[in-house]
Design a protein around this motif. Structure first.
Motif, mmCIF file in Angstrom:
data_model
loop_
_atom_site.group_PDB
_atom_site.id
_atom_site.type_symbol
_atom_site.label_atom_id
_atom_site.label_comp_id
_atom_site.label_asym_id
_atom_site.label_seq_id
_atom_site.Cartn_x
_atom_site.Cartn_y
_atom_site.Cartn_z
ATOM 1 N N TYR A 113 0.849 -1.183 0.000
ATOM 2 C CA TYR A 113 0.000 0.000 0.000
ATOM 3 C C TYR A 113 0.890 1.241 0.000
ATOM 4 O O TYR A 113 1.758 1.392 0.872
ATOM 5 C CB TYR A 113 -0.905 -0.005 1.223
ATOM 6 C CG TYR A 113 -1.751 1.227 1.387
ATOM 7 C CD1 TYR A 113 -2.776 1.507 0.491
ATOM 8 C CD2 TYR A 113 -1.536 2.106 2.430
ATOM 9 C CE1 TYR A 113 -3.573 2.630 0.662
ATOM 10 C CE2 TYR A 113 -2.310 3.237 2.600
ATOM 11 C CZ TYR A 113 -3.331 3.492 1.701
ATOM 12 O OH TYR A 113 -4.106 4.615 1.852
ATOM 13 N N ASP A 114 0.693 2.103 -0.958
ATOM 14 C CA ASP A 114 1.412 3.367 -1.007
ATOM 15 C C ASP A 114 0.651 4.382 -0.152
ATOM 16 O O ASP A 114 -0.455 4.791 -0.522
ATOM 17 C CB ASP A 114 1.547 3.876 -2.448
ATOM 18 C CG ASP A 114 2.507 3.035 -3.256
ATOM 19 O OD1 ASP A 114 3.542 2.619 -2.699
ATOM 20 O OD2 ASP A 114 2.232 2.794 -4.440
ATOM 21 N N VAL A 115 1.233 4.753 0.974
ATOM 22 C CA VAL A 115 0.594 5.718 1.862
ATOM 23 C C VAL A 115 0.585 7.081 1.175
ATOM 24 O O VAL A 115 1.643 7.573 0.764
ATOM 25 C CB VAL A 115 1.336 5.784 3.217
ATOM 26 C CG1 VAL A 115 0.706 6.837 4.120
ATOM 27 C CG2 VAL A 115 1.363 4.428 3.885
ATOM 28 N N PRO A 116 -0.593 7.695 1.015
ATOM 29 C CA PRO A 116 -0.642 9.011 0.385
ATOM 30 C C PRO A 116 0.239 10.020 1.127
ATOM 31 O O PRO A 116 0.268 10.034 2.357
ATOM 32 C CB PRO A 116 -2.127 9.401 0.496
ATOM 33 C CG PRO A 116 -2.844 8.097 0.622
ATOM 34 C CD PRO A 116 -1.904 7.200 1.381
ATOM 35 N N GLY A 117 0.973 10.795 0.385
ATOM 36 C CA GLY A 117 1.829 11.813 0.968
ATOM 37 C C GLY A 117 3.203 11.300 1.393
ATOM 38 O O GLY A 117 3.986 12.052 1.945
ATOM 39 N N SER A 118 3.460 10.011 1.143
ATOM 40 C CA SER A 118 4.770 9.492 1.560
ATOM 41 C C SER A 118 5.793 9.627 0.456
ATOM 42 O O SER A 118 5.538 9.834 -0.657
ATOM 43 C CB SER A 118 4.673 8.021 1.983
ATOM 44 O OG SER A 118 4.278 7.214 0.902
#
Length: 118
Positions: A113-118
């Protein structure tokens, strides 16, 4: 895309292997990891120590709760993981199917999962 291949199996099945079969499984696993690395697909692969060494941590109402052992009682235990770079799910599944422990256990494949804002 990054995928993690979670390797599940019954520890008792590993302990039941003859020393020769256990050594072959370890050698095959290391060889497979090296081949994935040479293909530029391997990010990291790790076997885990016995579930008997697990410690579970929770935080409830600001307090840390520590319990010896795994969180859930299950037939199969998490034995290790292989994180790979794959073009798509089909390629990740193909990689997972070739993990030597897939012959006696189960491999769960999940996209990172690509964490938004990372």
């Amino acid at each position: 895309m990054k995928y993690v291949c979670l390797v599940y199996g019954e520890e008792k099945d590993l302990h039941a292997l003859t020393p020769e079969r256990g050594a072959k499984l370890n050698a095959d696993s290391l060889a497979y990891d090296r081949s994935l690395d040479q293909e530029g697909k391997l990010i990291v692969a790790q076997a885990l120590q016995s579930v008997q060494t697990a410690t579970t941590v929770r935080r409830r109402k600001g307090k840390r709760l520590v319990t010896d052992g795994p969180f859930a009682e299950t037939k199969e235990q998490l034995l290790g993981f292989v994180m790979v770079e794959a073009d798509n799910l089909d390629e990740a599944l193909d990689i997972a199917a070739r993990i030597p422990l897939a012959e006696i256990g189960t491999i769960e494949v999940r996209a990172i999962y690509d964490v938004p804002g990372s």
